[in-house]
Design a protein around this motif. Sequence first.
Motif, PDB file in Angstrom:
ATOM      1  N   LEU A  77      66.749  45.860 -11.935  1.00  0.00           N
ATOM      2  CA  LEU A  77      66.123  44.545 -12.037  1.00  0.00           C
ATOM      3  C   LEU A  77      64.813  44.587 -11.259  1.00  0.00           C
ATOM      4  N   VAL A  78      63.738  44.213 -11.929  1.00  0.00           N
ATOM      5  CA  VAL A  78      62.418  44.211 -11.298  1.00  0.00           C
ATOM      6  C   VAL A  78      61.853  42.796 -11.386  1.00  0.00           C
ATOM      7  N   ILE A  79      61.444  42.280 -10.246  1.00  0.00           N
ATOM      8  CA  ILE A  79      60.958  40.907 -10.165  1.00  0.00           C
ATOM      9  C   ILE A  79      59.569  40.926  -9.544  1.00  0.00           C
ATOM     10  N   GLY A  80      58.647  40.188 -10.120  1.00  0.00           N
ATOM     11  CA  GLY A  80      57.291  40.145  -9.581  1.00  0.00           C
ATOM     12  C   GLY A  80      57.059  38.861  -8.815  1.00  0.00           C
ATOM     13  N   SER A  81      56.011  38.868  -8.012  1.00  0.00           N
ATOM     14  CA  SER A  81      55.644  37.633  -7.331  1.00  0.00           C
ATOM     15  C   SER A  81      54.232  37.284  -7.766  1.00  0.00           C
ATOM     16  N   THR A  82      53.970  36.016  -7.843  1.00  0.00           N
ATOM     17  CA  THR A  82      52.643  35.612  -8.278  1.00  0.00           C
ATOM     18  C   THR A  82      52.198  34.377  -7.521  1.00  0.00           C
ATOM     19  N   ALA A  83      50.906  34.302  -7.297  1.00  0.00           N
ATOM     20  CA  ALA A  83      50.369  33.145  -6.595  1.00  0.00           C
ATOM     21  C   ALA A  83      49.494  32.340  -7.537  1.00  0.00           C
ATOM     22  N   ARG A  84      49.153  32.926  -8.671  1.00  0.00           N
ATOM     23  CA  ARG A  84      48.175  32.252  -9.523  1.00  0.00           C
ATOM     24  C   ARG A  84      48.769  31.906 -10.882  1.00  0.00           C
ATOM     25  N   LEU A  85      48.134  30.954 -11.516  1.00  0.00           N
ATOM     26  CA  LEU A  85      48.519  30.641 -12.881  1.00  0.00           C
ATOM     27  C   LEU A  85      48.065  31.784 -13.762  1.00  0.00           C
ATOM     28  N   ARG A  86      48.905  32.182 -14.677  1.00  0.00           N
ATOM     29  CA  ARG A  86      48.658  33.343 -15.504  1.00  0.00           C
ATOM     30  C   ARG A  86      48.208  32.921 -16.880  1.00  0.00           C
ATOM     31  N   SER A  87      47.328  33.743 -17.477  1.00  0.00           N
ATOM     32  CA  SER A  87      46.931  33.454 -18.851  1.00  0.00           C
ATOM     33  C   SER A  87      48.062  33.830 -19.801  1.00  0.00           C
ATOM     34  N   ILE A  88      48.841  34.853 -19.435  1.00  0.00           N
ATOM     35  CA  ILE A  88      49.934  35.200 -20.332  1.00  0.00           C
ATOM     36  C   ILE A  88      51.201  34.479 -19.892  1.00  0.00           C
ATOM     37  N   GLN A  89      52.013  34.173 -20.890  1.00  0.00           N
ATOM     38  CA  GLN A  89      53.219  33.404 -20.660  1.00  0.00           C
ATOM     39  C   GLN A  89      54.294  34.321 -20.081  1.00  0.00           C
ATOM     40  N   GLU A 122      46.262  42.198  -2.323  1.00  0.00           N
ATOM     41  CA  GLU A 122      45.830  41.005  -1.603  1.00  0.00           C
ATOM     42  C   GLU A 122      44.781  40.227  -2.398  1.00  0.00           C
ATOM     43  N   SER A 123      43.846  40.956  -3.001  1.00  0.00           N
ATOM     44  CA  SER A 123      42.717  40.295  -3.659  1.00  0.00           C
ATOM     45  C   SER A 123      43.055  39.853  -5.077  1.00  0.00           C
ATOM     46  N   SER A 124      43.740  40.707  -5.809  1.00  0.00           N
ATOM     47  CA  SER A 124      43.838  40.453  -7.244  1.00  0.00           C
ATOM     48  C   SER A 124      45.256  40.423  -7.791  1.00  0.00           C
ATOM     49  N   GLY A 125      46.256  40.506  -6.918  1.00  0.00           N
ATOM     50  CA  GLY A 125      47.630  40.400  -7.411  1.00  0.00           C
ATOM     51  C   GLY A 125      48.053  41.575  -8.273  1.00  0.00           C
ATOM     52  N   MET A 126      48.812  41.275  -9.325  1.00  0.00           N
ATOM     53  CA  MET A 126      49.310  42.318 -10.215  1.00  0.00           C
ATOM     54  C   MET A 126      48.551  42.296 -11.534  1.00  0.00           C
ATOM     55  N   THR A 127      48.421  43.470 -12.144  1.00  0.00           N
ATOM     56  CA  THR A 127      47.818  43.544 -13.475  1.00  0.00           C
ATOM     57  C   THR A 127      48.846  43.064 -14.502  1.00  0.00           C
ATOM     58  N   ASN A 128      48.360  42.765 -15.710  1.00  0.00           N
ATOM     59  CA  ASN A 128      49.291  42.346 -16.756  1.00  0.00           C
ATOM     60  C   ASN A 128      50.299  43.441 -17.069  1.00  0.00           C
ATOM     61  N   GLY A 129      49.838  44.688 -17.011  1.00  0.00           N
ATOM     62  CA  GLY A 129      50.745  45.807 -17.273  1.00  0.00           C
ATOM     63  C   GLY A 129      51.876  45.860 -16.258  1.00  0.00           C
ATOM     64  N   GLU A 130      51.556  45.598 -15.000  1.00  0.00           N
ATOM     65  CA  GLU A 130      52.572  45.601 -13.946  1.00  0.00           C
ATOM     66  C   GLU A 130      53.533  44.422 -14.127  1.00  0.00           C
ATOM     67  N   LEU A 131      52.938  43.315 -14.474  1.00  0.00           N
ATOM     68  CA  LEU A 131      53.688  42.099 -14.710  1.00  0.00           C
ATOM     69  C   LEU A 131      54.736  42.273 -15.799  1.00  0.00           C
ATOM     70  N   GLU A 132      54.403  43.066 -16.796  1.00  0.00           N
ATOM     71  CA  GLU A 132      55.314  43.245 -17.922  1.00  0.00           C
ATOM     72  C   GLU A 132      56.534  44.094 -17.570  1.00  0.00           C
ATOM     73  N   ARG A 133      56.501  44.707 -16.414  1.00  0.00           N
ATOM     74  CA  ARG A 133      57.665  45.448 -15.980  1.00  0.00           C
ATOM     75  C   ARG A 133      58.732  44.523 -15.391  1.00  0.00           C
ATOM     76  N   CYS A 134      58.371  43.261 -15.218  1.00  0.00           N
ATOM     77  CA  CYS A 134      59.241  42.333 -14.489  1.00  0.00           C
ATOM     78  C   CYS A 134      60.058  41.463 -15.438  1.00  0.00           C
ATOM     79  N   ARG A 135      61.293  41.195 -15.053  1.00  0.00           N
ATOM     80  CA  ARG A 135      62.083  40.275 -15.866  1.00  0.00           C
ATOM     81  C   ARG A 135      61.532  38.865 -15.735  1.00  0.00           C
TER      82      ARG A 135
END
Lengths: 246, 246
Positions: A77-89, A122-135
């Motif tokens: 199980l891989v979970i990401g953290s985000t601080a910003r609103l994302r363009s992708i759903q 710190e500056s830019s969070g995760m890329t979309n590619g990284e994000l897609e690894r997350c449930r």
Amino acid sequence: MKALDYIRVVLIQSTHPGNIGATARAMANMGVSDLVLVDPADFPSPVATARAAGADHVLDKARVVSTLDEAIADCALVIGSTARLRSIQWPEKTPEEAAAEIGEEFVSQGDAAPIALLFGRESSGMTNGELERCRFLVRIPVEESFSSLNLASAVLVMLYELRKSLVSREIAPVAGGDRLASAEEMRHFYDHLQAFVTRIEFSDGRSSKLHRKMTRLFNRVSMYTQEVKMLRGMFRSVENKLDGKY
Amino acid sequence: MKALDYIRVVLIQSTHPGNIGATARAMANMGVSDLVLVDPADFPSPVATARAAGADHVLDKARVVSTLDEAIADCALVIGSTARLRSIQWPEKTPEEAAAEIGEEFVSQGDAAPIALLFGRESSGMTNGELERCRFLVRIPVEESFSSLNLASAVLVMLYELRKSLVSREIAPVAGGDRLASAEEMRHFYDHLQAFVTRIEFSDGRSSKLHRKMTRLFNRVSMYTQEVKMLRGMFRSVENKLDGKY
């Protein structure tokens, strides 16, 4: 083993060693000790050690790897953290909801595998590619007008909720149970899927978009190994049929 | 005024200006802005400003006073924080319980007065005299073997729980406008899937078991309409190919 022993904190390309140290301290406070650093800018570092304030046992056994794949290969199980609103759903949960889901995960898993919490740059969070690894993604509820949370603070809040939910929990391996497919097994599944959609000419060359959509769909579901086998078996049925092999 | 506007953070004789800055940042993250510093060792300080990372509005209006009495004079409820076991017996609550009690306080108060959260010295916490000013103490649940929580981290966790309890929850709008597939759309999807697995001869007649497994898999994921369309398009690609229609 205790449930908290299965929690892995993964920091992706952290730029500030102070944040790595403060993360180690927060982990030690909350009873979590599995830290993996993906391509950190500066580690080991005396600054990290100073900010860890004695959490040397976490820093000493921290693993440094060069890619996210290495960091999560054995994780179910891989979970990401985000601080910003994302363009992708992408599905989002609060830390509390995430902690509850992780608790359920331990119930449904036969043989427990590590659970990875990813924290981006710190500056830019995760890329979309990284994000897609997350449930799913965790968003810590903060004031919208001042949403920039320190990296180690985000780790702290997430682990604080996890500790509340899991601290007294022991994980007993379940005999004979199916288990969630690992990140590596899922990668092979996606490779097969990619070959499959190309073979059946469903994909017309703009496959990266399709691939991304498929990845999003199947990451969200968290497949069990038996289900991966079932779907790959289905692909093979089609492949064999197209090969005229029977 | 919002409930969070009544929350006051009081730091007693902080030695490290970095902790004051990090506290201001955590407060801004959680939507709290009333900071009072009792006899700080070093404030204002460029170190505090740097660590505040933009939370200047909190630092700028922070009040510096020389005694705890001045800091809490107008407060109806005073709550202390503690990291250590105390020689004197004092009621203790978790951050969650404290947040609930503060919530009730707002209900029972006719005319709202500030509520003070006291945080002691980095090295030695609060004196017994200071402690006695508090209705109760908050203890953040941490690992006993590594219980030294950073000052700003303690503020963050406390305010995080308060925010959860006092801010009305907001749901971020979902970009893109897709929606979850309806039960009817899912039924058509399963019908198509059933026909598909029969057509490709993946199903060998014992299909009810396979069908059940597939249903479990896809129900678990909660598919969006676009994803249902995508998968059914894929089935059709195969069907067309087998029909020789291309």
